[in-house]
Scaffold this motif. Sequence first.
Motif, mmCIF file in Angstrom:
data_model
loop_
_atom_site.group_PDB
_atom_site.id
_atom_site.type_symbol
_atom_site.label_atom_id
_atom_site.label_comp_id
_atom_site.label_asym_id
_atom_site.label_seq_id
_atom_site.Cartn_x
_atom_site.Cartn_y
_atom_site.Cartn_z
ATOM 1 N N ASP A 50 37.855 38.191 39.546
ATOM 2 C CA ASP A 50 37.747 38.791 40.887
ATOM 3 C C ASP A 50 37.086 40.174 40.900
ATOM 4 O O ASP A 50 36.918 40.758 41.975
ATOM 5 C CB ASP A 50 39.129 38.908 41.561
ATOM 6 C CG ASP A 50 39.830 37.569 41.689
ATOM 7 O OD1 ASP A 50 39.135 36.578 41.962
ATOM 8 O OD2 ASP A 50 41.063 37.512 41.510
ATOM 9 N N LEU A 51 36.712 40.719 39.736
ATOM 10 C CA LEU A 51 36.165 42.072 39.710
ATOM 11 C C LEU A 51 34.786 42.142 40.364
ATOM 12 O O LEU A 51 34.506 43.065 41.140
ATOM 13 C CB LEU A 51 36.092 42.600 38.272
ATOM 14 C CG LEU A 51 35.482 43.999 38.098
ATOM 15 C CD1 LEU A 51 36.228 45.029 38.931
ATOM 16 C CD2 LEU A 51 35.481 44.396 36.621
ATOM 17 N N LYS A 52 33.931 41.178 40.082
ATOM 18 C CA LYS A 52 32.580 41.207 40.635
ATOM 19 C C LYS A 52 32.621 41.168 42.169
ATOM 20 O O LYS A 52 31.922 41.934 42.842
ATOM 21 C CB LYS A 52 31.756 40.027 40.114
ATOM 22 C CG LYS A 52 30.291 40.063 40.537
ATOM 23 C CD LYS A 52 29.525 38.891 39.948
ATOM 24 C CE LYS A 52 28.055 38.973 40.325
ATOM 25 N NZ LYS A 52 27.855 38.906 41.799
ATOM 26 N N GLN A 53 33.472 40.303 42.723
ATOM 27 C CA GLN A 53 33.582 40.193 44.172
ATOM 28 C C GLN A 53 34.147 41.485 44.773
ATOM 29 O O GLN A 53 33.734 41.910 45.850
ATOM 30 C CB GLN A 53 34.483 39.010 44.551
ATOM 31 C CG GLN A 53 33.924 37.647 44.127
ATOM 32 C CD GLN A 53 34.294 37.250 42.711
ATOM 33 O OE1 GLN A 53 34.584 38.108 41.872
ATOM 34 N NE2 GLN A 53 34.274 35.952 42.444
ATOM 35 N N LEU A 54 35.088 42.112 44.071
ATOM 36 C CA LEU A 54 35.680 43.347 44.571
ATOM 37 C C LEU A 54 34.655 44.478 44.557
ATOM 38 O O LEU A 54 34.596 45.294 45.485
ATOM 39 C CB LEU A 54 36.897 43.730 43.725
ATOM 40 C CG LEU A 54 37.770 44.850 44.289
ATOM 41 C CD1 LEU A 54 38.481 44.392 45.555
ATOM 42 C CD2 LEU A 54 38.795 45.297 43.258
ATOM 43 N N LEU A 55 33.832 44.528 43.510
ATOM 44 C CA LEU A 55 32.804 45.553 43.423
ATOM 45 C C LEU A 55 31.798 45.437 44.571
ATOM 46 O O LEU A 55 31.279 46.449 45.060
ATOM 47 C CB LEU A 55 32.075 45.476 42.082
ATOM 48 C CG LEU A 55 32.803 46.104 40.889
ATOM 49 C CD1 LEU A 55 32.101 45.758 39.582
ATOM 50 C CD2 LEU A 55 32.911 47.620 41.039
#
Length: 448
Positions: A50-55
């Motif tokens: 989920d980090l890429k989407q959060l960024l």
Amino acid sequence: MNISVIGLGKLGLCTAACFAARGHRVIGLDKNKYIVDKLQAKQCPIDENDLKQLLDKAWQNLTTTTDTENAIFNSEITLIIVPTPSGPDGRFSNKYIEDVLYAIAPVLKKKNEFHVVDVVSTVMPGSCDKCFKPLLENISGKVCGRDFGLVYNPEFVALGSVIKDFLDPDMVLIGTSDEHSSALVRDLYVTTCNNSPHIVIMSLINAEITKLSLNCFVTMKISFANELASICEKVPGADIDVITDTLGLDTRIGKKYLRGGLGFGGPCFPRDNMAFQAFAKEAGSEARLGAQVVAINNSVVERLFNIIVKKTNKNQRIALLGLSYKPGTHIVEESQSIRLAKRLVNAGYLVAVHDPEALSNARDVLGEVVTYHDDPYLCVQGAGAIVLLTNWMIYKHLDWRRIGNLTRDGALLLDSWRVLKGVKLGNFRYIGLGVGLDRITEGNPYEQ
């Protein structure tokens, strides 16, 4: 709020992204040029769910720099999230934190406004009062609690679910030098978390002890379940899942981490136990329960190994499915699967391995003493035994009748987490770890 985050590794970048995605203005600082360059190009340099989407939601509020003075002058709170590696005696090293503090302190000397220094990295109890506070005061010439604040604010997150754990925590722990600092940090989390977690404010030393002891308590539950599983294996009719599912219904115990299987691993739990024992010894006491927790954890691999030795021949191929220390991550640090692979190779077995994410990391550790397979069906081909280790759900959904045709007749199938309960199997000698001896039969005794 204006904050800075020093250290943009696995935890630091996730923390920075969570705050920025919630509207806080975040300056991320790291000395690793690769990470900074990637972030400045709006690319994600870290592999975390989920980090890429959060960024994508955070970019407008997230800037990166290698300039400490710029980060401190343009923020109210600085979170320090850098490694604290373990030494030979189990104690955590504060070297990287101290390096950051040596860079921050001269800036605090120049800055007129109150600034909060928030240490997030796990440290030995006593570090804030005995080391960090004097260091900052001596160099800055300022008084902690009056001119600047010092907070110890460790995270309770797990790799693979860092974003979820951070945004929906059970608790936010704030050890503090003063009320103003704790209020600022409290407001930061209140405006960031999705839920309404317990926010606990206490002294620096109590927060440091709480962080270590919480992780040690969790591993105690894991080792209790694993010790109970080893007993159940010797009792006809016993089933570890039936027992622990019931124990977990009692609110004094709870279900989390109470499941017999492999021991604990990863970058935190094993070293936190060793650090707690070192802390107890330094305090003139002894962490007797902690020593037994570690001993039980270390015995799990030998228990698996002994089952394999009794049920197979050394000239047979052993297929190990699952190498990461838990599902949902590629990390193999302190993985029980890796330890078992080494144990089998040293005993003369031919070992083949598969994992959906951790093969590359496993190769770095094991070298070429095992064979690596991207395809689980190729991994098990001709095997005299299959050991299901990390409980990736993909293993439950394999075609086990097909696998039965690929392996030796009557191959051993050792299921560490009993993920194959109810699954139609081929011609295996199935063993579910933690299940009584009368359930170790031809085929899967759980089949409906």
